[in-house]
Design a protein around this motif. Structure first.
Motif, mmCIF file in Angstrom:
data_model
loop_
_atom_site.group_PDB
_atom_site.id
_atom_site.type_symbol
_atom_site.label_atom_id
_atom_site.label_comp_id
_atom_site.label_asym_id
_atom_site.label_seq_id
_atom_site.Cartn_x
_atom_site.Cartn_y
_atom_site.Cartn_z
ATOM 1 N N GLY A 103 -10.407 -21.817 -63.206
ATOM 2 C CA GLY A 103 -11.519 -21.569 -64.118
ATOM 3 C C GLY A 103 -12.168 -20.217 -63.904
ATOM 4 O O GLY A 103 -12.643 -19.586 -64.856
ATOM 5 N N ASP A 104 -12.193 -19.744 -62.659
ATOM 6 C CA ASP A 104 -12.812 -18.445 -62.372
ATOM 7 C C ASP A 104 -11.952 -17.310 -62.927
ATOM 8 O O ASP A 104 -12.433 -16.411 -63.613
ATOM 9 C CB ASP A 104 -12.999 -18.290 -60.856
ATOM 10 N N SER A 105 -10.653 -17.371 -62.626
ATOM 11 C CA SER A 105 -9.723 -16.358 -63.112
ATOM 12 C C SER A 105 -9.764 -16.277 -64.637
ATOM 13 O O SER A 105 -9.937 -15.201 -65.224
ATOM 14 C CB SER A 105 -8.313 -16.722 -62.628
ATOM 15 N N LEU A 165 -9.117 -9.707 -61.667
ATOM 16 C CA LEU A 165 -10.312 -10.473 -61.350
ATOM 17 C C LEU A 165 -9.895 -11.704 -60.556
ATOM 18 O O LEU A 165 -9.012 -12.449 -60.989
ATOM 19 C CB LEU A 165 -11.049 -10.906 -62.627
ATOM 20 N N ASP A 166 -10.523 -11.927 -59.406
ATOM 21 C CA ASP A 166 -10.273 -13.139 -58.617
ATOM 22 C C ASP A 166 -8.884 -13.166 -57.974
ATOM 23 O O ASP A 166 -8.368 -14.238 -57.684
ATOM 24 C CB ASP A 166 -10.484 -14.396 -59.502
ATOM 25 N N CYS A 167 -8.256 -12.023 -57.761
ATOM 26 C CA CYS A 167 -6.952 -11.960 -57.083
ATOM 27 C C CYS A 167 -7.173 -11.437 -55.660
ATOM 28 O O CYS A 167 -7.523 -10.278 -55.486
ATOM 29 C CB CYS A 167 -6.005 -11.006 -57.796
ATOM 30 N N ASP A 185 -13.175 -8.679 -56.863
ATOM 31 C CA ASP A 185 -12.954 -9.973 -56.220
ATOM 32 C C ASP A 185 -14.076 -10.367 -55.269
ATOM 33 O O ASP A 185 -14.898 -9.548 -54.875
ATOM 34 C CB ASP A 185 -11.608 -9.930 -55.468
ATOM 35 N N HIS A 186 -14.068 -11.641 -54.891
ATOM 36 C CA HIS A 186 -15.072 -12.166 -53.950
ATOM 37 C C HIS A 186 -14.446 -12.896 -52.760
ATOM 38 O O HIS A 186 -15.156 -13.548 -52.010
ATOM 39 C CB HIS A 186 -16.059 -13.089 -54.690
ATOM 40 N N HIS A 187 -13.124 -12.812 -52.605
ATOM 41 C CA HIS A 187 -12.476 -13.467 -51.460
ATOM 42 C C HIS A 187 -12.609 -12.622 -50.188
ATOM 43 O O HIS A 187 -12.269 -11.450 -50.189
ATOM 44 C CB HIS A 187 -10.981 -13.689 -51.738
ATOM 45 N N MET A 188 -13.031 -13.269 -49.105
ATOM 46 C CA MET A 188 -13.145 -12.580 -47.813
ATOM 47 C C MET A 188 -11.797 -12.040 -47.353
ATOM 48 O O MET A 188 -11.724 -11.076 -46.600
ATOM 49 C CB MET A 188 -13.644 -13.554 -46.732
ATOM 50 N N THR A 199 -16.919 -23.848 -62.352
ATOM 51 C CA THR A 199 -15.718 -24.346 -61.681
ATOM 52 C C THR A 199 -15.608 -23.827 -60.251
ATOM 53 O O THR A 199 -15.193 -24.558 -59.357
ATOM 54 C CB THR A 199 -14.443 -23.976 -62.465
ATOM 55 N N ASP A 200 -15.994 -22.574 -59.997
ATOM 56 C CA ASP A 200 -15.855 -22.030 -58.640
ATOM 57 C C ASP A 200 -16.957 -22.500 -57.691
ATOM 58 O O ASP A 200 -16.862 -22.278 -56.487
ATOM 59 C CB ASP A 200 -15.815 -20.486 -58.669
ATOM 60 N N THR A 201 -18.000 -23.128 -58.228
ATOM 61 C CA THR A 201 -19.060 -23.653 -57.364
ATOM 62 C C THR A 201 -19.028 -25.178 -57.329
ATOM 63 O O THR A 201 -19.941 -25.797 -56.764
ATOM 64 C CB THR A 201 -20.460 -23.230 -57.863
HETATM 65 MN MN LIG Z 1 -12.905 -17.287 -57.531
#
Ligand SMILES: [Mn+2]
Length: 323
Positions: free
Chosen positions: A31-33, A89-91, A114-117, A164-166
């Motif tokens: 959903g985020d992508s 986005l989101d990769c 992106d927001h992935h650590m 969806t991401d939360t």
């Molecule tokens: Mn995400």
């Protein structure tokens, strides 16, 4: 080779300067992508830019209420020509675009948002915000920085990405800012009830039957609980691969369980979904197996069969839990 970090204003400038933007959806788009990408495309097209989303996997059924899911989406083999900007986005990593990798060369400049650590800092430029609950938050800030209007359709896409991401605003990643952005999206016409109906009350019989079969495989050892889904279960229930989404969340809901896992047979190995309450950084564990993600939600693909994958992943988790 890694690129250069940029802030919100510079990232917005890169997008504003581009006449054409080619977005990449990650494999098994979530959903985020999908939401953040379609929302961006909607706003950019309204501003007169050329923009499409290239993907290797189809848009899952539950996201087909989003504006542009068919019109903006192009199977990667069908994308033509050169593009001013390639945007991810989101990769978390370039490999997340899957077979669409050769297409990346058709973009003159690339921007990784992106927001992935665990983001591998790929792309010519990267704009990262680890505090964002969803890339949808970042998309909202980018469009706002570009002073582009967000209409009801774009707002619904971005709202979907955040919902969806939360996990419906339940995760620890949720901040006051998350709610402020959600409120701004509602003011622009997003409807929470409609979105919730589409995503969470839109089950199919095969999907529910698959959930039942998956849950029947539940096993637990102390703080670790896991389930699995085989190709045969998909076949027998008539469910699709995308119908396994969300299943990973069940094992962790057990009282006293710290880490929940879903093992799923895919082509070339076992896809492992990991969910943590917070004691274990499952993003780090997934990274040990060549995957990635967040501290509380991560994934990796392990070669071999189900038994071998279960043994190696659970051993790695036990090692972390005993540390
Ligand atoms: Mn995400």
């Amino acid at each position: 080779v890694t690129g250069r970090p940029v802030d919100l204003q510079d990232a917005a400038r890169l997008i504003r300067q581009a006449e054409s933007v080619l977005f990449f959806l990650h494999v098994n788009p979530d959903g985020d992508s999908i939401g953040s990408t379609l929302g961006m495309i909607r706003a950019l097209r309204q501003a007169g830019k050329r923009a499409v989303a290239a993907g290797v996997d189809p848009v899952p059924r539950i996201y087909r209420y989003l504006h542009g899911w068919d019109e903006y989406f192009v199977p990667w083999q069908q994308v033509e020509g050169e593009w001013d900007l390639g945007c991810f986005l989101d990769c978390g990593d370039l490999t997340r675009v899957g077979d669409a990798l050769p297409l990346v060369g058709r973009a003159r400049v690339t921007l990784n948002v992106d927001h992935h650590m665990t983001n591998s800092l790929f792309g010519d430029y990267y704009y990262l915000d680890y505090k964002a609950s969803a890339v949808g938050e970042m998309a909202f800030h980018l469009l706002t920085a570009m002073q582009l209007p967000i209409d009801r359709d774009a707002a619904t896409c971005i709202y979907t990405s955040i919902v969806t991401d939360t996990g419906m605003f339940r995760y620890e990643s949720v901040t006051p800012e998350t709610h402020r952005i959600a409120a701004a999206l509602l003011e622009r016409g997003a409807r929470p009830y409609d979105v919730a109906q589409e995503i969470y009350e839109n089950e199919t019989v095969p999907r529910l039957l698959l959930t039942a079969r998956g849950l029947a495989t539940l096993r637990r050892e102390g703080p670790i609980a896991w389930i699995h889904v085989t190709r045969q279960m998909l076949q027998e229930t008539g469910a699709l691969d995308e119908d396994t989404e969300g299943l990973v969340n069940y094992p962790r809901t057990i009282s006293g369980v710290e880490v929940g896992i879903l093992f799923r047979e895919v082509e070339g190995g076992i896809r492992v979904g990991l969910r943590s309450r917070g004691v274990v950084d499952v993003g780090a564990v997934a990274k040990e197996f060549g995957g990635g993600g967040h501290a509380r939600a991560a994934g990796c693909t392990v070669a071999g069969d189900l038994t071998a994958a279960e043994a190696s992943v659970i051993a790695a988790l036990k090692a972390v839990l005993m540390r």
